[in-house]
Scaffold this active site. Structure first.
Site: not given
Ligand code: SAH
Length: 382
Positions: A126, A347, A119, A112, A123, A99
């Site tokens: 997230c 975010c 990933c 962005c 975390c 994205e």
């Protein structure tokens, strides 16, 4: 029987910076200045057809069409927010998608971009982490996001540039895809490509200390560090990478980074506001002590929820109190406005479609099934 020679793959020129293009043209027996011409066609004019490159001879255009291509990720879906934010889902290979988000504001327009498919860092707050990890993006796939956004926004071939800022804050940890990210940054800054000033390109990292030290040597861009906690115990829980590179080591690397920058630099520390977890006045005071003496700004990010998260965003009054403590302590602190909320573009909400190679989702799904329902690792039908 004559052996059938496989057709060699065409070289995607979006993978090459100016140095790479020079080498490519040298191999073709062409003059180095062709690199500059082609770079401008690709990145400034947004061209992907060699026939459109009218300052190249007909012969060279035909040769390029045989051996090369200009191929950016394709748009699979576009979501438009009421506030003007646009989120694109970009199709890659083998079921993967990433994205990318466009955020227009009064005085700037920020893109962005993602650096990895998924990933690996896990975390706890997230949504990208929930997707697991597949692979690093190539340079073509990173810079190709800007190329594609310009096309979608109708900026090219017009001279006016609608994207004024780039943040490497999408899916993935950019410093774990070092070489491809650095090459893409080179193209963002190159006057023959996107020509952005180094203050308008921001790399956001969870704090991969050795890579941060290498970055300092090769790229002079703005840095954002995802801190999220003022002590190791809490940060270990939120950002597991902290177990490898604890806060003191990370801040020492930040210090080395600002000291090496050519302009008066500050580091932006990102701090996601999690209700009852990291948002007390004591946390704010500890953060203040930690950042004392380091040229820094703090961005408080209201936590953006996603399905199955155990966290909630701090209430506005707690965020305001936290911010005030930092401001009173002399640190410029802003609370980031959440954009694109209605399209899950904020975010930590970028999920894409990740063909997870870590089997993280599978493990999560299994541990959430009551043990009585499991037989030999399989879920029993009821
Ligand atoms: N891996 C890099 C870049 C991607 S994350 C990094 O960690 O910095 C971009 C920013 O969004 C980071 O500061 C990240 O901590 C933050 N973020 C992640 N999930 C979030 C969520 N659910 N709500 C708000 N911010 C989040």
């Amino acid at each position: 029987m004559a052996a059938v020679m496989p057709t060699p793959a065409r070289r995607n020129l979006l993978d090459l910076d100016e140095t790479g293009l020079r080498a490519f043209f040298a191999e073709l027996g062409e003059k180095p200045f062709r690199a500059t011409q082609v770079l401008k066609w690709i990145h400034q004019q947004g061209v992907d057809d060699f026939e459109a490159m009218t300052n190249l001879g007909k012969g060279l255009r035909a040769r390029l069409a045989e051996v090369a291509e200009i191929r950016a990720p394709e748009v699979e879906a576009a979501h438009h927010s009421a506030d003007g934010t646009i989120k694109w889902l970009l199709r890659l290979d083998s079921g993967n998608a990433i994205e990318m988000v466009y955020i227009p504001e009064a005085d700037r327009a920020t893109l962005c971009v993602s650096s990895q498919v998924g990933c690996a860092l896990d975390c706890s707050f997230c949504s990208t982490a929930q997707q697991g990890f597949n692979r690093n993006l190539t340079t073509a796939e990173i810079i190709g996001q800007i190329w594609r956004a310009n096309r979608e926004l109708g900026v090219v071939p017009a001279a006016e540039r609608r994207i004024s800022n780039i943040v490497l804050m999408g899916m993935g940890e950019p410093l774990l895809n070092f070489d491809n990210v650095v090459r893409a940054i080179g193209l963002m800054l190159d006057d023959n490509a996107y020509g952005l000033s180094k203050r308008r390109v921001t790399l956001s990292t969870s704090g991969v200390v050795p890579a941060l030290d290498r970055l300092r040597e090769v790229a002079d861009v703005a840095l954002a560090v995802s801190l999220h906690a003022p002590d190791d115990e809490l940060r270990n829980e939120l950002v597991p990478l902290n177990r490898k590179y604890p806060i003191a080591e990370l801040l020492a690397a930040c210090r080395r980074y600002v000291d090496a920058q050519s302009h008066r630099a500050t580091i932006t520390f990102e701090y996601v506001m999690l209700d009852g977890i990291n948002d007390s006045p004591a946390h704010a005071r500890a953060l203040l002590r930690l950042l004392r003496g380091l040229p820094s700004k703090v961005n408080l990010i209201p936590f953006n929820p996603f399905p199955e998260t155990r966290y909630r965003c701090s209430p506005p009054s707690r965020m305001a109190a936290f911010q005030q403590i930092l401001i009173d302590g002399g640190i410029i602190t802003i609370t980031r406005r959440t954009r694109g909320e209605d399209i899950d573009a904020a975010c930590g909400q970028l999920a894409g479609a990740v063909n997870d190679r870590t089997r993280r989702r599978l493990r999560r799904a299994q541990t959430s099934v009551p043990l009585s329902g499991m037989v030999g690792g399989q879920q029993q039908e009821s």
